[in-house]
Design a protein around this motif. Structure first.
Motif, PDB file in Angstrom:
ATOM      1  N   LEU A 133       0.836  -1.200   0.000  1.00  0.00           N
ATOM      2  CA  LEU A 133       0.000   0.000   0.000  1.00  0.00           C
ATOM      3  C   LEU A 133       0.870   1.248   0.000  1.00  0.00           C
ATOM      4  N   ARG A 134       1.887   1.236   0.824  1.00  0.00           N
ATOM      5  CA  ARG A 134       2.770   2.394   0.972  1.00  0.00           C
ATOM      6  C   ARG A 134       3.574   2.655  -0.299  1.00  0.00           C
TER       7      ARG A 134
ATOM      8  N   ALA B 248      -4.424   1.581   7.781  1.00  0.00           N
ATOM      9  CA  ALA B 248      -5.076   1.794   6.486  1.00  0.00           C
ATOM     10  C   ALA B 248      -5.472   0.464   5.849  1.00  0.00           C
ATOM     11  N   VAL B 249      -4.634  -0.554   6.030  1.00  0.00           N
ATOM     12  CA  VAL B 249      -4.973  -1.889   5.523  1.00  0.00           C
ATOM     13  C   VAL B 249      -6.258  -2.379   6.174  1.00  0.00           C
TER      14      VAL B 249
ATOM     15  N   PRO C  32      -9.399   4.361   2.245  1.00  0.00           N
ATOM     16  CA  PRO C  32      -9.343   5.217   3.438  1.00  0.00           C
ATOM     17  C   PRO C  32      -7.957   5.261   4.053  1.00  0.00           C
ATOM     18  N   PHE C  33      -7.688   6.366   4.734  1.00  0.00           N
ATOM     19  CA  PHE C  33      -6.423   6.544   5.454  1.00  0.00           C
ATOM     20  C   PHE C  33      -6.759   7.186   6.787  1.00  0.00           C
ATOM     21  N   PRO C  34      -6.100   6.768   7.878  1.00  0.00           N
ATOM     22  CA  PRO C  34      -6.486   7.246   9.211  1.00  0.00           C
ATOM     23  C   PRO C  34      -6.023   8.656   9.556  1.00  0.00           C
TER      24      PRO C  34
END
Length: 314
Positions: free
Chosen positions: A20-21, A197-198, A93-95
């Motif tokens: 993801l990163r 995020a995962v 989504p991202f926190p």
């Protein structure tokens, strides 16, 4: 279309959060929007409170400056809604508030689409401004003594805007030399964000698929007044769109979820909504197969809390 998340990445990216990163970029969407509500002044609140025998300082009151039900205003608001829906549809989504993750190879398309929404907004605001005098006159009648011309800008042009950018969510490189210990802390913090995020991505996909499968199963298996329930094409087409989005954004973090998406897709592949209306046998077949998928989804939802305990603290 193959996903960039399926391609080989650097060694730091053997985990789902690493993939993801490596493959995604942070995209932030924001709006500059005309406020249409304004608090009453202290004297106005005192006046309103008197009618109830209350004290003004214990009363919260405001006024609506413009009628947002006007067709021209609703057209402006609709563009904002479609912009947000598009942003969420092509991202994960991202926190961190206001930030979502989009594929790096989709940035150009994202830029172009946001620019298109921005052009639409400019046209809609121009049309709204043509009705501005009408809206202010209506407000003057509705608000009575509460109407204050100073509450209204001379024109609505420039009062609405869509903004987007790509903020860095990585620790700044200069910290590596200035303060290695702080840099390491920031690296751990960022890694924790991507771990979360995962989990957020899994949860979003799982919840969305569960709702759509439940809805389609209920529509196909239920009866109303002795007849099969009516359902819209979207009960099927929304699932098809979900499968495309999942394939594009899938981070391969949960094999069970991947299998369930594949099973659900297999059930409706080649099935046309009208065929489901015309064939009772097909309805029963699809409903039965979707019920199995729904049961497996429910079990995965039950199992999730144990998996979430393993998440790193924020």
């Amino acid at each position: 279309m193959s996903s960039v998340l399926d391609e080989p990445v650097t060694q730091a990216s053997t985990s789902a959060s690493g993939r993801l990163r490596s493959a995604m970029a942070a995209a932030r969407l924001s709006f500059n929007w005309l406020g249409v509500r304004k608090s009453l002044s202290s004297s106005q609140k005192d006046q309103a409170a008197n009618s109830f025998g209350a004290e003004g300082k214990f009363l919260s009151a405001g006024k609506k400056l413009l009628d947002t039900r006007h067709a021209a205003f609703k057209a402006v608001t609709a563009i904002r809604g479609r912009t947000v829906a598009y942003w969420k549809g092509v991202s994960l989504p991202f926190p961190e508030p206001g930030i979502r993750l989009i594929r790096q190879d989709a940035i150009s398309d994202f830029d172009q689409q946001i620019a298109a929404f921005r052009d639409e907004l400019d046209e809609a605001v121009f049309e709204l401004d043509r009705h501005y005098d009408e809206l202010r006159s209506a407000a003057r009648k509705r608000l009575g003594d509460l109407f204050n011309p100073d509450d209204y800008p001379p024109s609505l042009i420039g009062m609405f805007a869509i903004e987007h950018d790509y903020p860095s969510v990585e620790p700044p490189n200069y910290l590596q030399q200035l303060n290695p210990e702080l840099y390491e802390q920031e690296c751990q913090r960022v890694q924790s964000r991507f771990d979360e995020a995962v989990q957020l991505a899994e949860q979003a996909f799982l919840s969305e698929l569960t709702q759509m499968v439940e809805h389609l199963t209920e529509r196909l298996s239920g009866r109303q007044d002795g007849k099969p329930k009516v359902f819209r094409d979207s009960a099927v087409t929304n699932l098809t769109e979900f499968f495309d989005r999942f394939r594009s954004l899938n981070i391969r973090s949960n094999e069970q979820l991947d299998d369930l998406v594949e099973n659900a897709q297999r059930v409706i592949t080649g099935v046309d909504p009208q065929q489901l209306r015309n064939s009772q046998a097909l309805r029963e077949q699809v409903a039965s197969q979707m019920s199995v998928v729904q049961s497996d989804l429910d079990q995965l939802l039950v199992d999730r809390p144990r998996r979430n305990i393993q998440r790193r603290p924020r």
